[in-house]
Every structure is written in C-alpha cells, then in structure tokens.
Motif scaffolding. Structure first.
Motif, PDB file in Angstrom:
ATOM      1  N   GLN A 159      -3.980   1.395  -6.209  1.00  0.00           N
ATOM      2  CA  GLN A 159      -3.967   0.180  -5.072  1.00  0.00           C
ATOM      3  C   GLN A 159      -4.349   0.772  -4.245  1.00  0.00           C
ATOM      4  OE1 GLN A 159      -3.783  -2.475  -6.492  1.00  0.00           O
ATOM      5  NE2 GLN A 159      -2.134  -3.467  -5.713  1.00  0.00           N
ATOM      6  N   ALA A 160      -4.000   2.017  -3.865  1.00  0.00           N
ATOM      7  CA  ALA A 160      -3.313   2.085  -2.442  1.00  0.00           C
ATOM      8  C   ALA A 160      -4.046   2.396  -2.209  1.00  0.00           C
ATOM      9  CB  ALA A 160      -2.537   3.832  -2.753  1.00  0.00           C
ATOM     10  N   VAL A 161      -5.702   3.555  -2.028  1.00  0.00           N
ATOM     11  CA  VAL A 161      -6.423   3.256  -1.254  1.00  0.00           C
ATOM     12  C   VAL A 161      -7.329   1.611  -0.368  1.00  0.00           C
ATOM     13  CG1 VAL A 161      -9.013   3.622  -1.196  1.00  0.00           C
ATOM     14  CG2 VAL A 161      -7.193   5.806  -2.173  1.00  0.00           C
ATOM     15  N   THR A 162      -6.956   0.954  -2.054  1.00  0.00           N
ATOM     16  CA  THR A 162      -7.767  -0.780  -1.721  1.00  0.00           C
ATOM     17  C   THR A 162      -6.849  -0.931  -0.995  1.00  0.00           C
ATOM     18  OG1 THR A 162      -8.335  -0.431  -3.832  1.00  0.00           O
ATOM     19  CG2 THR A 162      -8.174  -2.697  -2.679  1.00  0.00           C
ATOM     20  N   LEU A 163      -5.237  -1.326  -0.833  1.00  0.00           N
ATOM     21  CA  LEU A 163      -4.894  -2.236   0.195  1.00  0.00           C
ATOM     22  C   LEU A 163      -5.119  -1.312   1.880  1.00  0.00           C
ATOM     23  CD1 LEU A 163      -1.963  -3.391  -2.063  1.00  0.00           C
ATOM     24  CD2 LEU A 163      -3.685  -3.943  -1.595  1.00  0.00           C
ATOM     25  N   LEU A 164      -4.897  -0.297   1.674  1.00  0.00           N
ATOM     26  CA  LEU A 164      -4.840   0.355   3.052  1.00  0.00           C
ATOM     27  C   LEU A 164      -5.530  -0.003   4.003  1.00  0.00           C
ATOM     28  CD1 LEU A 164      -3.959   4.210   2.238  1.00  0.00           C
ATOM     29  CD2 LEU A 164      -2.214   2.827   3.503  1.00  0.00           C
ATOM     30  N   GLU A 165      -5.289   0.206   5.824  1.00  0.00           N
ATOM     31  CA  GLU A 165      -5.680  -0.269   6.749  1.00  0.00           C
ATOM     32  C   GLU A 165      -6.521   0.862   7.037  1.00  0.00           C
ATOM     33  OE1 GLU A 165      -6.035  -2.967   7.468  1.00  0.00           O
ATOM     34  OE2 GLU A 165      -5.037  -3.719   6.788  1.00  0.00           O
ATOM     35  N   ALA A 206      -7.111   9.855   3.027  1.00  0.00           N
ATOM     36  CA  ALA A 206      -7.876  11.330   2.523  1.00  0.00           C
ATOM     37  C   ALA A 206      -6.593  11.626   0.973  1.00  0.00           C
ATOM     38  CB  ALA A 206      -8.699  12.424   3.578  1.00  0.00           C
ATOM     39  N   ILE A 207      -5.844  11.620   1.655  1.00  0.00           N
ATOM     40  CA  ILE A 207      -4.107  12.971   0.596  1.00  0.00           C
ATOM     41  C   ILE A 207      -4.670  11.379  -0.123  1.00  0.00           C
ATOM     42  CG2 ILE A 207      -2.291  12.254   0.867  1.00  0.00           C
ATOM     43  CD1 ILE A 207      -2.537  13.084   3.452  1.00  0.00           C
ATOM     44  N   ASP A 208      -4.590  10.012  -0.333  1.00  0.00           N
ATOM     45  CA  ASP A 208      -4.400   9.272  -1.559  1.00  0.00           C
ATOM     46  C   ASP A 208      -5.614   9.452  -2.626  1.00  0.00           C
ATOM     47  OD1 ASP A 208      -1.554   8.151  -1.894  1.00  0.00           O
ATOM     48  OD2 ASP A 208      -2.186   6.871  -0.761  1.00  0.00           O
ATOM     49  N   THR A 209      -6.466   9.452  -2.012  1.00  0.00           N
ATOM     50  CA  THR A 209      -8.230   9.686  -2.974  1.00  0.00           C
ATOM     51  C   THR A 209      -8.334  11.171  -3.474  1.00  0.00           C
ATOM     52  OG1 THR A 209      -9.357   8.267  -1.574  1.00  0.00           O
ATOM     53  CG2 THR A 209     -10.745   9.333  -2.414  1.00  0.00           C
ATOM     54  N   ALA A 210      -7.549  11.888  -2.093  1.00  0.00           N
ATOM     55  CA  ALA A 210      -7.664  13.597  -3.044  1.00  0.00           C
ATOM     56  C   ALA A 210      -6.243  13.686  -4.525  1.00  0.00           C
ATOM     57  CB  ALA A 210      -7.274  14.947  -2.403  1.00  0.00           C
ATOM     58  N   ALA A 248       0.583  -1.104  -0.221  1.00  0.00           N
ATOM     59  CA  ALA A 248      -0.218   0.367  -0.211  1.00  0.00           C
ATOM     60  C   ALA A 248       0.887   1.093  -0.170  1.00  0.00           C
ATOM     61  CB  ALA A 248      -0.462  -0.141   1.574  1.00  0.00           C
ATOM     62  N   ASP A 249       2.064   1.080   0.857  1.00  0.00           N
ATOM     63  CA  ASP A 249       3.037   2.375   0.614  1.00  0.00           C
ATOM     64  C   ASP A 249       3.617   2.573  -0.228  1.00  0.00           C
ATOM     65  OD1 ASP A 249       2.709   2.962   3.975  1.00  0.00           O
ATOM     66  OD2 ASP A 249       2.460   1.087   4.209  1.00  0.00           O
ATOM     67  N   LEU A 250       3.633   1.172  -1.028  1.00  0.00           N
ATOM     68  CA  LEU A 250       4.725   1.287  -2.467  1.00  0.00           C
ATOM     69  C   LEU A 250       3.363   2.563  -3.462  1.00  0.00           C
ATOM     70  CD1 LEU A 250       7.222   0.855  -4.146  1.00  0.00           C
ATOM     71  CD2 LEU A 250       6.051  -0.668  -4.634  1.00  0.00           C
ATOM     72  N   ALA A 251       2.620   1.874  -3.292  1.00  0.00           N
ATOM     73  CA  ALA A 251       1.865   2.155  -4.268  1.00  0.00           C
ATOM     74  C   ALA A 251       1.526   3.908  -3.967  1.00  0.00           C
ATOM     75  CB  ALA A 251       0.657   1.725  -4.661  1.00  0.00           C
ATOM     76  N   ASP A 252       1.231   4.320  -2.827  1.00  0.00           N
ATOM     77  CA  ASP A 252       1.281   6.044  -2.249  1.00  0.00           C
ATOM     78  C   ASP A 252       2.160   6.263  -3.162  1.00  0.00           C
ATOM     79  OD1 ASP A 252       0.127   7.904  -0.954  1.00  0.00           O
ATOM     80  OD2 ASP A 252       2.682   7.200  -0.020  1.00  0.00           O
ATOM     81  N   GLU A 253       4.076   5.984  -3.126  1.00  0.00           N
ATOM     82  CA  GLU A 253       4.837   6.579  -2.960  1.00  0.00           C
ATOM     83  C   GLU A 253       4.903   6.881  -5.007  1.00  0.00           C
ATOM     84  OE1 GLU A 253       6.467   8.458  -1.600  1.00  0.00           O
ATOM     85  OE2 GLU A 253       7.436   6.966   0.458  1.00  0.00           O
ATOM     86  N   LYS A 254       4.378   5.012  -5.534  1.00  0.00           N
ATOM     87  CA  LYS A 254       4.333   5.447  -6.959  1.00  0.00           C
ATOM     88  C   LYS A 254       3.366   6.912  -7.448  1.00  0.00           C
ATOM     89  CE  LYS A 254       5.145   0.931  -7.899  1.00  0.00           C
ATOM     90  NZ  LYS A 254       4.895  -0.471  -8.975  1.00  0.00           N
ATOM     91  N   HIS A 310      -0.500  10.620 -15.477  1.00  0.00           N
ATOM     92  CA  HIS A 310      -2.283  10.218 -14.820  1.00  0.00           C
ATOM     93  C   HIS A 310      -2.735   9.227 -14.658  1.00  0.00           C
ATOM     94  CE1 HIS A 310      -1.391  14.789 -13.579  1.00  0.00           C
ATOM     95  NE2 HIS A 310      -0.846  15.441 -14.740  1.00  0.00           N
ATOM     96  N   GLU A 311      -2.660   8.177 -16.058  1.00  0.00           N
ATOM     97  CA  GLU A 311      -2.723   6.991 -15.725  1.00  0.00           C
ATOM     98  C   GLU A 311      -2.501   6.304 -15.035  1.00  0.00           C
ATOM     99  OE1 GLU A 311      -3.888   5.105 -19.436  1.00  0.00           O
ATOM    100  OE2 GLU A 311      -4.971   6.586 -20.473  1.00  0.00           O
ATOM    101  N   LEU A 312      -1.273   6.173 -15.311  1.00  0.00           N
ATOM    102  CA  LEU A 312       0.089   5.735 -13.969  1.00  0.00           C
ATOM    103  C   LEU A 312      -0.207   6.133 -12.616  1.00  0.00           C
ATOM    104  CD1 LEU A 312       3.155   5.242 -15.507  1.00  0.00           C
ATOM    105  CD2 LEU A 312       1.181   3.308 -15.389  1.00  0.00           C
ATOM    106  N   ALA A 313      -0.379   7.274 -12.348  1.00  0.00           N
ATOM    107  CA  ALA A 313      -1.074   8.398 -11.000  1.00  0.00           C
ATOM    108  C   ALA A 313      -2.002   7.446 -11.096  1.00  0.00           C
ATOM    109  CB  ALA A 313      -0.773   9.295 -11.229  1.00  0.00           C
ATOM    110  N   GLN A 314      -3.206   7.263 -11.380  1.00  0.00           N
ATOM    111  CA  GLN A 314      -5.234   6.570 -10.930  1.00  0.00           C
ATOM    112  C   GLN A 314      -5.111   5.363 -10.339  1.00  0.00           C
ATOM    113  OE1 GLN A 314      -6.629   8.420 -14.445  1.00  0.00           O
ATOM    114  NE2 GLN A 314      -6.326  10.577 -14.268  1.00  0.00           N
ATOM    115  N   ARG A 315      -4.042   5.067 -11.512  1.00  0.00           N
ATOM    116  CA  ARG A 315      -4.071   3.444 -11.657  1.00  0.00           C
ATOM    117  C   ARG A 315      -3.649   2.732  -9.828  1.00  0.00           C
ATOM    118  NH1 ARG A 315       0.187   0.129 -14.125  1.00  0.00           N
ATOM    119  NH2 ARG A 315       1.756   0.440 -12.757  1.00  0.00           N
ATOM    120  N   GLU A 316      -2.094   3.743  -9.388  1.00  0.00           N
ATOM    121  CA  GLU A 316      -1.199   3.721  -8.354  1.00  0.00           C
ATOM    122  C   GLU A 316      -1.831   4.658  -6.632  1.00  0.00           C
ATOM    123  OE1 GLU A 316       0.786   1.536  -7.542  1.00  0.00           O
ATOM    124  OE2 GLU A 316       1.225   1.057  -9.674  1.00  0.00           O
TER     125      GLU A 316
END
Length: 455
Positions: free
Chosen positions: A363-369, A377-381, A338-344, A354-360
C-alpha cells in the motif's frame, strides 16, 4: 561465485565523520564457548552476525578450514572462529583480507561501513562520544523544552526577504534529497549551515530550525547518528528559545524518537513521543498528533507489545481522519495515507505479522509519489525481507529486484542498509539460484553506491 553485497557510502561521508578505527580487532562481548559444533548465527540479528555468516559460508564453499583461512590472512584460526561466531568485531584491514582471500568480489568489504557504525553504537553504551548517538544526551534539552514558557520566548526580528529566499532553498534541497539521497545534498546543506546559520537564527529562526532538521535527517541517511542528534538538538534549542512549541514537539517525537529507534533504543523513542504528546496537548493538531502516535506505535512494536501498538495505530487512524490540511502547519502536510502505511508496515514487520506487513508495504509503495525514491526503496526492501521471513523466497527475490531498482539512483546509507538487511534475510537460502541471481543483480545494479573506502 556469487558476490553478496552491502551498500557503502559515497565519499561525502568524510564531511561528517573522519574517525575510523585503526585497531586490528575489538575485545569480545561475551565469553567464548569452546566446542566442535559451529555456533548458530542469526544473519539478521546484526551486521556482525551477517558478516560472520558470510565468512563461514564463503569459506566452506571454497573447502577451506578455519586454519586455512587464518594462514592466508596471517591471523590465528581462533580469531577466524570468533569472527564467524560474531564474538569479535573485525577491523577494516581484516575485512579487506577476508574479502580477498575468499574471492568475495567486494561483498565483505562493502559491509565495513555498517560494521564500523555498529561498533560505535556498542561503544556509546559505555563511553560518551560526539561521533555516536547517545540516548541520555536528549534528556536535558527535552526537559528544558517541557519547562520553557512561551510567554518568555525571545523576540526576533522578521525579515521576509531573507526568510523567503532561505525557505525556497530549503525546499529545493528537500526535493533533491527525496529523489537522490543525502549523498547529493548534504555538501550544499553543510555549506549553508557553515555560512548562514547564525544569520538565519537571528532573522528567520523557523527556517534555521528547518535547515537543521533536514541536516539531521540527512546525517541519518549518511550513517552519522551522532551528527544527526546534534543537528536535531540544535534545532530544538532554537525553537524552544522562540516559543515554537509545536515544532519542538515534532523534533522530539519524530526526529529524535525515530533516531532512537534507528539506533536500537525503543524505550527512549517511547519516552520522547510521550513527552512530546504531553508538552503539546494545548497546541497540537490532529495530523501532528498522528505522527507522534505513529512513532509511539513503532516503539511498542519494537518492544514486542502488540496490544499497545494496535491501540496506538487505531488512534493514529482516528487522528488522520479528523485532520484538515488547511488547519495543519505546512511542515506536517506531507504525512498522509502513504506514510501511515509505511509506519504500519514497519510495526507489523517488527511484530512478526508478515501478511500484514506485506499488505501495508504494498500500500505504501502504491501511494507514494514517484519522487520519493528513498522511501520507495526502503519500503520495497522491507516487503521483500518480510517475504523472506515468511519463506516465500522466489517472491522475495522478485520484489527485491524492484527494491534494487528504486535504490539504483540513490546515494543513501539508509537505502543501502535496508537492501543489506533484505539480503541478510535471504542469506540462509544463499545457495538457491534465485537468491544467487538477486545477489549478482544487486552487485551490478548499484555501482554508484559502491565506492572504495579511502584511507
């Protein structure tokens, strides 16, 4: 009239910073160019540009000229022109007057904490100060860490009872911080530092450093960059003294380097990450190395170096694949997919992919607890902002609503900042119904983040 919103901090800001500008205005950064055509603004370039764009939009919506607005708020029309062109930094009183005169419903007023932070960061480039982040302030402590010998580390007396109790308290504070933001936890954390830090340094230095690291992280979350830097450097001093080489590297490559990125200095962030990698080459574990290299990738992305960023991210993935949880220090076990997806996602956003940013980001939001509300909030924004840059406005607004929902229970400057940046991306489309609806949703859904600034 739609009300554009930008999150302000709760009253806990007073714990970390009570120095506010009383000047009516700041001197312009650049020479003024005279002309009849309004200067093109980039709302996402800075909060000052966003503020200028919003003042212009609201004024034009009301059919006012610059002279009309100047008369209403008792300033010359030339000052209004400079404000709208992002050539003059307004003071709080002027922000409040504009908000009232333009019937902004608090939307401009709530930009003030961000404008004030931006002003301080600009001033820090020319003058030293304790209330702002200064890249050069990290140089000597990092050099001391690099030159320190673990053989000469100070001996300290262990105290399991004190260390265990303090570590438990630290864990509790971290948990509350993730769920509710620093506005709920920093007062308790500050109380521990005020009363117990010296004892912890003497008896449980690793825990003392942990408290200071969390304090730095929370200071960032409250918009107090200078205070965050001081907390991190104090923690680095402690771990340098006791020979904890690896955690010192973490403070340099992750805590201080991320702060440098947050304050707009990717070059310093890259230097710090590289120094930590060199200084820990004999102690580093795969996951720790992955976190260091992830920050290096972020710095490359911020500088627009796509090839270097991609190479660093490939190394991060390889490091994570080699890591074994049982062989990693306890303080790094949070870092995973999840944290790797956030960094990516942040890397790709900065590179304009932007397509890659949206994908990652997805992914981060899906994997985060679910408990990591601020990160959600930050990753969704960020996802919504990327969609807005790709001109997928309707989709951006739908994702933006989810970001607001995640942020609703937080007292977090960083979350508010990210929501504000998301809205800045949508500012050129402010007349669209879906954007107006999102602005109203933000305004009404996040009342706990909006508090009048006390004088």
């Amino acid at each position: 009239m739609s009300a554009w919103w930008f999150g302000a901090l709760p009253a806990v800001r007073d714990l970390i910073d009570n120095q506010h500008s009383q000047a009516t205005m700041q001197q312009p950064r650049t020479a003024v160019t005279m002309g009849q055509i309004p200067k093109e603004l980039e709302p996402t370039r800075s909060v000052l540009h966003f503020f200028g764009a919003e003042v212009r939009r609201l004024r034009q919506t009301l059919g006012m000229s610059q002279a009309d607005l100047g008369k209403l708020i008792f300033v010359h029309k030339d000052l209004i022109r400079k404000i709208e062109a992002a050539e003059r930094m307004p003071a709080e009183e002027l922000v409040n007057r504009c908000d009232d005169a333009l019937s902004a419903g608090g939307a401009l007023r709530r930009l003030w904490p961000m404008l004030e932070r931006e002003r301080r960061l600009r001033l820090s480039r020319d003058a030293a100060g304790s209330s702002v982040f200064r890249s050069e302030a990290t140089d000597r402590p990092v050099l001391d860490w690099l030159l320190a010998s673990t053989h000469d580390a100070r001996r300290y007396r262990g105290d399991d009872e004190i260390a265990s109790a303090a570590a438990e308290k630290l864990g509790q504070l971290r948990g509350v911080d993730h769920v509710h933001g620093a506005g709920h936890t920093y007062p308790d954390l500050a109380a521990v530092l005020d009363s117990d830090l010296d004892t912890l340094i003497a008896r449980a230095p690793a825990v003392a450093a942990g408290f200071l690291e969390l304090a730095g992280y929370e200071a960032v979350d409250l918009g107090a960059d200078g205070r965050a830097q001081r907390h991190y450097l104090r923690a680095l001093e402690i771990v340098t003294g006791v020979g904890d080489r690896l955690y010192g590297g973490y403070l340099i490559a992750v805590s201080l380097a991320h702060l440098a990125l947050h304050c707009g200095d990717p070059d310093q962030a890259a230097r710090l990450a590289a120094a930590a990698l060199r200084g820990t080459e004999h102690q580093i574990t795969p996951v720790v190395r992955a976190t260091f290299r992830a920050v290096l990738a972020r710095a490359h992305a911020r500088r627009g170096d796509e090839a270097a960023c991609a190479a660093a991210l490939l190394q991060v993935e390889a490091d994570l694949a080699r890591g074994k949880p049982e062989d990693e220090p306890a303080w790094i076990r949070y870092f995973g997919e999840a944290d790797l997806a956030d960094e990516k996602a942040h890397c790709f956003f900065d590179l304009g992919l932007h397509e890659l940013a949206q994908r990652e980001a997805t992914q981060a939001v899906t994997l985060l607890e679910p408990s990591r509300a601020r990160r959600l909030a930050i990753d969704t924004a960020l996802h919504a902002a990327s969609l807005a840059r790709a001109r997928q406005i309707e989709h951006a607004c739908a994702v933006g609503r989810r970001a607001v929902d995640h942020a609703a229970g937080l007292a977090s400057f960083r979350s508010a900042h990210r929501i504000g940046l998301m809205m800045a991306e949508l500012q050129p489309h402010a007349d669209l119904p879906e954007v107006r609806d999102l602005a109203e949703y933000v305004h009404t859904r996040l009342p706990t983040l909006v508090t009048p600034h006390s004088r």
